[in-house]
Design a protein around this motif. Structure first.
Motif, PDB file in Angstrom:
ATOM      1  N   GLU A 199       0.633 -19.157  -7.123  1.00 33.08           N
ATOM      2  CA  GLU A 199       0.928 -19.876  -6.538  1.00 33.08           C
ATOM      3  C   GLU A 199       2.289 -19.638  -5.899  1.00 33.08           C
ATOM      4  OE1 GLU A 199       1.723 -22.319 -10.066  1.00 33.08           O
ATOM      5  OE2 GLU A 199      -0.709 -21.552 -10.600  1.00 33.08           O
ATOM      6  N   ALA A 200       2.718 -18.655  -5.569  1.00 32.05           N
ATOM      7  CA  ALA A 200       4.622 -18.801  -5.287  1.00 32.05           C
ATOM      8  C   ALA A 200       4.227 -19.159  -3.688  1.00 32.05           C
ATOM      9  CB  ALA A 200       5.495 -17.270  -5.505  1.00 32.05           C
ATOM     10  N   ALA A 201       5.692 -19.755  -3.256  1.00 31.47           N
ATOM     11  CA  ALA A 201       6.247 -19.980  -2.057  1.00 31.47           C
ATOM     12  C   ALA A 201       6.566 -18.835  -1.490  1.00 31.47           C
ATOM     13  CB  ALA A 201       6.586 -20.872  -2.184  1.00 31.47           C
ATOM     14  N   VAL A 202       6.843 -17.799  -1.692  1.00 38.94           N
ATOM     15  CA  VAL A 202       7.143 -16.407  -1.542  1.00 38.94           C
ATOM     16  C   VAL A 202       6.557 -15.574  -1.834  1.00 38.94           C
ATOM     17  CG1 VAL A 202       8.757 -15.185  -0.430  1.00 38.94           C
ATOM     18  CG2 VAL A 202       9.315 -17.470  -0.522  1.00 38.94           C
ATOM     19  N   VAL A 203       6.438 -14.520  -1.332  1.00 40.88           N
ATOM     20  CA  VAL A 203       5.896 -13.107  -1.846  1.00 40.88           C
ATOM     21  C   VAL A 203       6.535 -11.984  -1.282  1.00 40.88           C
ATOM     22  CG1 VAL A 203       3.445 -11.827  -2.691  1.00 40.88           C
ATOM     23  CG2 VAL A 203       3.781 -14.150  -2.810  1.00 40.88           C
ATOM     24  N   VAL A 204       7.457 -10.809  -2.067  1.00 42.02           N
ATOM     25  CA  VAL A 204       7.510  -9.554  -1.262  1.00 42.02           C
ATOM     26  C   VAL A 204       6.838  -8.977  -1.784  1.00 42.02           C
ATOM     27  CG1 VAL A 204       9.322  -8.204  -0.906  1.00 42.02           C
ATOM     28  CG2 VAL A 204       9.581 -10.755  -0.963  1.00 42.02           C
ATOM     29  N   ALA A 205       6.274  -7.869  -0.960  1.00 42.34           N
ATOM     30  CA  ALA A 205       5.268  -6.956  -1.538  1.00 42.34           C
ATOM     31  C   ALA A 205       5.472  -5.579  -1.303  1.00 42.34           C
ATOM     32  CB  ALA A 205       4.077  -7.035  -0.690  1.00 42.34           C
ATOM     33  N   GLY A 206       4.956  -4.342  -2.221  1.00 41.29           N
ATOM     34  CA  GLY A 206       5.513  -3.250  -1.536  1.00 41.29           C
ATOM     35  C   GLY A 206       4.093  -2.474  -1.678  1.00 41.29           C
ATOM     36  N   GLY A 207       4.400  -1.280  -1.225  1.00 41.56           N
ATOM     37  CA  GLY A 207       3.164  -1.000  -0.759  1.00 41.56           C
ATOM     38  C   GLY A 207       3.186   0.990  -0.641  1.00 41.56           C
ATOM     39  N   ARG A 208       2.811   2.385  -0.303  1.00 38.47           N
ATOM     40  CA  ARG A 208       3.303   3.782  -0.857  1.00 38.47           C
ATOM     41  C   ARG A 208       4.158   3.947   0.034  1.00 38.47           C
ATOM     42  NH1 ARG A 208      -1.338   6.791  -1.257  1.00 38.47           N
ATOM     43  NH2 ARG A 208      -2.699   5.429   1.017  1.00 38.47           N
ATOM     44  N   GLY A 209       4.586   2.623   0.780  1.00 40.86           N
ATOM     45  CA  GLY A 209       6.392   3.157   1.637  1.00 40.86           C
ATOM     46  C   GLY A 209       7.134   3.420   0.460  1.00 40.86           C
ATOM     47  N   VAL A 210       6.579   2.765   0.143  1.00 39.85           N
ATOM     48  CA  VAL A 210       7.845   2.179  -1.833  1.00 39.85           C
ATOM     49  C   VAL A 210       8.253   3.335  -2.423  1.00 39.85           C
ATOM     50  CG1 VAL A 210       8.136   0.034  -1.988  1.00 39.85           C
ATOM     51  CG2 VAL A 210       7.013   1.232  -3.767  1.00 39.85           C
ATOM     52  N   ASN A 211       7.217   4.384  -2.134  1.00 38.31           N
ATOM     53  CA  ASN A 211       7.125   6.379  -2.963  1.00 38.31           C
ATOM     54  C   ASN A 211       7.409   5.579  -4.517  1.00 38.31           C
ATOM     55  OD1 ASN A 211       6.972   8.297  -2.605  1.00 38.31           O
ATOM     56  ND2 ASN A 211       9.185   8.868  -1.917  1.00 38.31           N
ATOM     57  N   GLY A 212       7.121   5.152  -4.797  1.00 41.46           N
ATOM     58  CA  GLY A 212       7.046   4.849  -6.689  1.00 41.46           C
ATOM     59  C   GLY A 212       8.030   3.885  -7.064  1.00 41.46           C
ATOM     60  N   ASP A 213       9.396   3.179  -6.211  1.00 41.50           N
ATOM     61  CA  ASP A 213      10.410   2.854  -6.114  1.00 41.50           C
ATOM     62  C   ASP A 213      10.380   0.887  -6.168  1.00 41.50           C
ATOM     63  OD1 ASP A 213      12.769   1.906  -7.215  1.00 41.50           O
ATOM     64  OD2 ASP A 213      13.610   3.897  -5.954  1.00 41.50           O
ATOM     65  N   PHE A 214      10.128   0.588  -6.920  1.00 42.08           N
ATOM     66  CA  PHE A 214       9.727  -0.686  -6.293  1.00 42.08           C
ATOM     67  C   PHE A 214      10.894  -1.508  -6.527  1.00 42.08           C
ATOM     68  CE2 PHE A 214       5.754  -3.137  -5.494  1.00 42.08           C
ATOM     69  CZ  PHE A 214       4.723  -1.863  -5.304  1.00 42.08           C
ATOM     70  N   SER A 215      12.012  -1.127  -6.636  1.00 36.23           N
ATOM     71  CA  SER A 215      14.047  -1.763  -7.015  1.00 36.23           C
ATOM     72  C   SER A 215      14.511  -2.357  -5.686  1.00 36.23           C
ATOM     73  CB  SER A 215      14.286  -0.788  -7.367  1.00 36.23           C
ATOM     74  OG  SER A 215      15.016   0.393  -6.375  1.00 36.23           O
ATOM     75  N   ALA A 216      13.588  -2.053  -4.432  1.00 38.12           N
ATOM     76  CA  ALA A 216      14.418  -2.388  -3.007  1.00 38.12           C
ATOM     77  C   ALA A 216      13.359  -3.872  -3.278  1.00 38.12           C
ATOM     78  CB  ALA A 216      14.753  -1.976  -1.832  1.00 38.12           C
ATOM     79  N   VAL A 217      12.171  -3.671  -3.083  1.00 37.58           N
ATOM     80  CA  VAL A 217      10.921  -5.154  -3.661  1.00 37.58           C
ATOM     81  C   VAL A 217      11.668  -5.397  -3.925  1.00 37.58           C
ATOM     82  CG1 VAL A 217       8.819  -5.694  -3.526  1.00 37.58           C
ATOM     83  CG2 VAL A 217       9.633  -3.527  -2.368  1.00 37.58           C
ATOM     84  N   GLU A 218      12.006  -5.646  -5.992  1.00 35.74           N
ATOM     85  CA  GLU A 218      12.295  -6.171  -6.865  1.00 35.74           C
ATOM     86  C   GLU A 218      13.033  -7.313  -5.843  1.00 35.74           C
ATOM     87  OE1 GLU A 218      12.256  -4.432  -9.927  1.00 35.74           O
ATOM     88  OE2 GLU A 218       9.206  -4.980 -10.570  1.00 35.74           O
ATOM     89  N   ALA A 219      14.221  -6.830  -5.978  1.00 39.81           N
ATOM     90  CA  ALA A 219      16.053  -7.264  -5.747  1.00 39.81           C
ATOM     91  C   ALA A 219      15.253  -8.255  -4.539  1.00 39.81           C
ATOM     92  CB  ALA A 219      16.366  -6.183  -5.173  1.00 39.81           C
TER      93      ALA A 219
END
Ligand code: FAD
Length: 316
Positions: A199-219
C-alpha cells in the motif's frame, strides 16, 4: 445507472487506501455500493461516502474474523444477490483474490485478477493487466456473467466525490459448511512503524548489493515514510523477511516512487515493481538491466549514494 459492488478492505474499521482507489475506479462504470463486513460500518460510512459510495451494505457476523474467507464470500454473495451489480471490484490482496475467485465460481462469472486499471467499455468494464512479468499490457473484458475484478493497490489516485453512503444492514446466513475452519492462534509480527509494502506510496528496496546490511536502505525509507522491499537474493540470504520480497514469487507493488538499491533488475524482480509510477535505481554496474527500466539511474556505490540522499532529504 448500474451499481458496482466494492468490497471494503479495512483494519479494525479503518478503511484502507486501496478501497478508496476502488471506489474511484468504480465510479467510471457505475454507482459504487460498498460492502463492509465486520464491526465499524457506521464509523467507516462517512469515508466511503466521501469517495462516492452511494450505499454501504453492512454485515457483522462472528465468523468474519481475519483469515477466514468463506463466511465473507457468503456475505459478498448475499450483497451480490441483493444488488445485481454490473461489476464487483475487490482489492488484489491475498485474501481479496481468494474472495473474488470464490465469488466468481458461485456466480458463474468470469474473473480478472491484478488489474492496474478499469474503464467503462461498450460491452462492459475493461480491465488492464500487466502480464508475463510485465512484457505485455493486456486489456480484457469478461464475456460471461458479472465481471469480478481484483485491482492492485496504487492503481488509481483516490479522488473524492461525495455521495449519500447510508448504511443498510444486509441479512447474511453463514452456511454451516463455511464454519469448518477456525483461527486457533495468532502471532503478531513486530511492527516496524513503516507502511504496508503493497500500500505504500514510496518503496525503498535493497538487493544482493547491500551485502547483508539494510541500514542505509531503512534509513532512506524512514526519511521518506516509505516501506522497505527486498529482492529474492536478499531474502534467500536471510537478510530480510520473505514478507518484504518484491517480485514474481513475492509481492507486487505499484508505488508512486520505487527506489532500488543494489538490485540488478532480473525479470522476476521487475514483475513485482515495474508498474511503479517513478523508478529510481542505484547500482555500481552501469550495465545492470535495471537501468533499462528506470526514470532516474545513479551509477555508484549504494553505501555512498543512499546515505547522501538521506542526508539531503533530512536537511530539508
Ligand atoms: P543480483 O542479481 O546479484 O544483483 C545485485 C546487484 O547489486 C548487481 O547489479 C550489482 O551490480 C549491484 N551491487 C553490488 N554491490 C553494490 C553496491 N555496493 N552499490 C550498488 N550496487 C551494487 N527475484 C526477486 O527479486 N523477486 C522474486 O519474486 C523472484 N522470484 C523468482 C522466481 C523464480 C521462479 C526464479 C527462477 C527466480 C526468481 N527471482 C526473484 C530471482 C531473480 O532471478 C534474481 O536472481 C534476483 O532478483 C536477483 O536479486 P538481486 O538483484 O538482489 O541480486
Amino acid at each position: 445507472m448500474a451499481e458496482v459492488l466494492v468490497y471494503v478492505d479495512h483494519a479494525d474499521g479503518a478503511v484502507r487506501k486501496p478501497t478508496l482507489e476502488l471506489l474511484t475506479l468504480a465510479r467510471r462504470i457505475g454507482e459504487p455500493v460498498a460492502v463492509f463486513l465486520g464491526a465499524g460500518a457506521e464509523d467507516a460510512a462517512p469515508t466511503l461516502a466521501e469517495y462516492g459510495a452511494t450505499k454501504v451494505l453492512a454485515a457483522d457476523e462472528p465468523e468474519f474474523v481475519e483469515y477466514l474467507v468463506v463466511p465473507k464470500v457468503d456475505a459478498l454473495h448475499a450483497a451480490f444477490a441483493h444488488v445485481s451489480p454490473a461489476a464487483v471490484l475487490v482489492p488484489s490482496s491475498v485474501e481479496g483474490k481468494e474472495i473474488a475467485g470464490r465469488l466468481a465460481v458461485r456466480t458463474g462469472s468470469g474473473l480478472i485478477t491484478d488489474a492496474v486499471d478499469v474503464e467503462a467499455g461498450e460491452d462492459g468494464p475493461v480491465a488492464t493487466q500487466s502480464v508475463f512479468a510485465g512484457s505485455y499490457t493486456t486489456k480484457s473484458r469478461i464475456t460471461k456473467g458479472t465481471p469480478v475484478i481484483t485491482v492492485k493497490p496504487n492503481s488509481a489516485a483516490p479522488a473524492a466525490a461525495p455521495a449519500a453512503g447510508s448504511v443498510e444492514r444486509l441479512a447474511v446466513t453463514v452456511a454451516e459448511a463455511s464454519k469448518g475452519t477456525e483461527v486457533v492462534s495468532r502471532t503478531a509480527r513486530e511492527s516496524t512503524g513503516r507502511p504496508e509494502l503493497t500500500e505504500a506510496a514510496v518503496v525503498v528496496a535493497g538487493g544482493r548489493g547491500v551485502n547483508g546490511d539494510f541500514s542505509a536502505v531503512e534509513a532512506l525509507a524512514d526519511s521518506l515514510g516509505a516501506a522497505v522491499g527486498a529482492s529474492r537474493a536478499a531474502v534467500d540470504a536471510g537478510w530480510y523477511p520473505h514478507s518484504n520480497q518484491v517480485g514474481q514469487t513475492g509481492k507486487s507493488v505499484s508505488p508512486q516512487l520505487y527506489i532500488a538499491a543494489g538490485i540488478s533488475g532480473a525479470i522476476q524482480h521487475r514483475a513485482g515493481m515495474q508498474t511503479s509510477r517513478t523508478i529510481v535505481a542505484v547500482n555500481k554496474d552501469e550495465e545492470a538491466p535495471i537501468f533499462d527500466l528506470v526514470d532516474y539511474g545513479v551509477v555508484g556505490d549504494l553505501f555512498d549514494v543512499v546515505p547522501q540522499l538521506t542526508a539531503e532529504l533530512d536537511a530539508r
